[in-house]
Motif scaffolding. Structure first.
Motif, PDB file in Angstrom:
ATOM      1  N   PHE A  11       0.835  -1.199   0.000  1.00  0.00           N
ATOM      2  CA  PHE A  11       0.000   0.000   0.000  1.00  0.00           C
ATOM      3  C   PHE A  11       0.873   1.253   0.000  1.00  0.00           C
ATOM      4  CE2 PHE A  11      -2.004   3.401   2.462  1.00  0.00           C
ATOM      5  CZ  PHE A  11      -3.187   3.574   1.790  1.00  0.00           C
ATOM      6  N   ILE A  12       1.896   1.275   0.841  1.00  0.00           N
ATOM      7  CA  ILE A  12       2.782   2.432   0.935  1.00  0.00           C
ATOM      8  C   ILE A  12       3.542   2.634  -0.376  1.00  0.00           C
ATOM      9  CG2 ILE A  12       4.822   3.345   2.124  1.00  0.00           C
ATOM     10  CD1 ILE A  12       3.677   1.926   4.669  1.00  0.00           C
ATOM     11  N   LYS A  13       3.998   1.536  -0.974  1.00  0.00           N
ATOM     12  CA  LYS A  13       4.664   1.639  -2.276  1.00  0.00           C
ATOM     13  C   LYS A  13       3.704   2.195  -3.316  1.00  0.00           C
ATOM     14  CE  LYS A  13       7.838  -2.240  -1.665  1.00  0.00           C
ATOM     15  NZ  LYS A  13       8.151  -3.593  -2.145  1.00  0.00           N
ATOM     16  N   GLY A  14       2.460   1.736  -3.289  1.00  0.00           N
ATOM     17  CA  GLY A  14       1.450   2.230  -4.218  1.00  0.00           C
ATOM     18  C   GLY A  14       1.213   3.719  -4.061  1.00  0.00           C
ATOM     19  N   LEU A  15       1.202   4.180  -2.821  1.00  0.00           N
ATOM     20  CA  LEU A  15       1.022   5.602  -2.553  1.00  0.00           C
ATOM     21  C   LEU A  15       2.151   6.410  -3.188  1.00  0.00           C
ATOM     22  CD1 LEU A  15      -0.746   7.656  -1.068  1.00  0.00           C
ATOM     23  CD2 LEU A  15       0.630   7.266   0.960  1.00  0.00           C
ATOM     24  N   ALA A  16       3.354   5.898  -3.095  1.00  0.00           N
ATOM     25  CA  ALA A  16       4.502   6.573  -3.720  1.00  0.00           C
ATOM     26  C   ALA A  16       4.381   6.571  -5.240  1.00  0.00           C
ATOM     27  CB  ALA A  16       5.801   5.901  -3.291  1.00  0.00           C
ATOM     28  N   VAL A  17       3.961   5.451  -5.801  1.00  0.00           N
ATOM     29  CA  VAL A  17       3.835   5.345  -7.260  1.00  0.00           C
ATOM     30  C   VAL A  17       2.738   6.275  -7.782  1.00  0.00           C
ATOM     31  CG1 VAL A  17       3.139   3.801  -9.139  1.00  0.00           C
ATOM     32  CG2 VAL A  17       4.766   3.014  -7.415  1.00  0.00           C
ATOM     33  N   PHE A  18       1.578   6.268  -7.119  1.00  0.00           N
ATOM     34  CA  PHE A  18       0.451   7.066  -7.602  1.00  0.00           C
ATOM     35  C   PHE A  18       0.668   8.569  -7.429  1.00  0.00           C
ATOM     36  CE2 PHE A  18      -2.192   3.097  -6.901  1.00  0.00           C
ATOM     37  CZ  PHE A  18      -2.275   2.802  -8.242  1.00  0.00           C
ATOM     38  N   ARG A  23       5.150  14.560  -7.714  1.00  0.00           N
ATOM     39  CA  ARG A  23       6.429  14.778  -7.034  1.00  0.00           C
ATOM     40  C   ARG A  23       7.543  15.064  -8.034  1.00  0.00           C
ATOM     41  NH1 ARG A  23       8.208  10.424  -4.472  1.00  0.00           N
ATOM     42  NH2 ARG A  23       6.687   9.039  -5.366  1.00  0.00           N
ATOM     43  N   SER A  24       7.467  14.458  -9.221  1.00  0.00           N
ATOM     44  CA  SER A  24       8.490  14.707 -10.238  1.00  0.00           C
ATOM     45  C   SER A  24       8.385  16.131 -10.791  1.00  0.00           C
ATOM     46  CB  SER A  24       8.381  13.694 -11.372  1.00  0.00           C
ATOM     47  OG  SER A  24       7.213  13.905 -12.131  1.00  0.00           O
ATOM     48  N   GLU A  31       2.083  18.030  -0.751  1.00  0.00           N
ATOM     49  CA  GLU A  31       1.356  18.728  -1.818  1.00  0.00           C
ATOM     50  C   GLU A  31       0.876  17.749  -2.878  1.00  0.00           C
ATOM     51  OE1 GLU A  31       3.773  22.968  -1.805  1.00  0.00           O
ATOM     52  OE2 GLU A  31       4.535  21.290  -2.984  1.00  0.00           O
ATOM     53  N   ALA A  32       1.706  16.776  -3.203  1.00  0.00           N
ATOM     54  CA  ALA A  32       1.356  15.803  -4.243  1.00  0.00           C
ATOM     55  C   ALA A  32       0.126  14.996  -3.865  1.00  0.00           C
ATOM     56  CB  ALA A  32       2.533  14.864  -4.498  1.00  0.00           C
ATOM     57  N   VAL A  33       0.080  14.550  -2.649  1.00  0.00           N
ATOM     58  CA  VAL A  33      -1.063  13.736  -2.222  1.00  0.00           C
ATOM     59  C   VAL A  33      -2.312  14.592  -2.096  1.00  0.00           C
ATOM     60  CG1 VAL A  33      -1.980  12.357  -0.317  1.00  0.00           C
ATOM     61  CG2 VAL A  33       0.338  11.960  -1.123  1.00  0.00           C
ATOM     62  N   LYS A  34      -2.156  15.815  -1.608  1.00  0.00           N
ATOM     63  CA  LYS A  34      -3.322  16.691  -1.440  1.00  0.00           C
ATOM     64  C   LYS A  34      -3.896  17.151  -2.782  1.00  0.00           C
ATOM     65  CE  LYS A  34      -2.455  18.758   3.058  1.00  0.00           C
ATOM     66  NZ  LYS A  34      -2.176  20.006   3.762  1.00  0.00           N
TER      67      LYS A  34
END
Length: 94
Positions: A11-18, A23-24, A31-34
């Motif tokens: 799940f945590i890896k998925g959060l980083a991928v999505f 982020r790039s 900010e990216a997640v929000k």
């Protein structure tokens, strides 16, 4: 390690991928997640897991913590800049 722990890591890896696209582009992780539809995608990918709601709560709590730290740091930087400017003005007067 239990299956639940492996699923949580996934799940945590998925959060980083999505959130990687945002982020790039220079956004902070907060900010990216929000700003994105990350959790919409996370629900599609992991919503059928019985631990999903718990993971989302943990992730949101972590994001809020990071956001608070980021805001505090920005606030400190503003105050540091102001203090530095005042110090320079005082030194000019001497």
């Amino acid at each position: 390690m239990q299956r639940k722990d492996w699923d949580r890591k996934e799940f945590i890896k998925g959060l980083a991928v999505f959130s990687s696209n945002e982020r790039s582009q220079g956004m902070s992780p907060v900010e990216a997640v929000k700003s994105s539809h990350t959790f919409d995608w996370m629900f599609v990918a992991y919503g059928d897991n019985p631990n999903y709601a718990e993971w989302v709560k943990e992730a949101i709590a972590r994001i809020k913590t990071l956001s608070s730290k980021q805001q505090a740091k920005e606030s400190e930087e503003i105050h540091e800049d102001f203090d530095r400017d005042v110090e320079e003005l005082v030194n000019e007067d001497e």
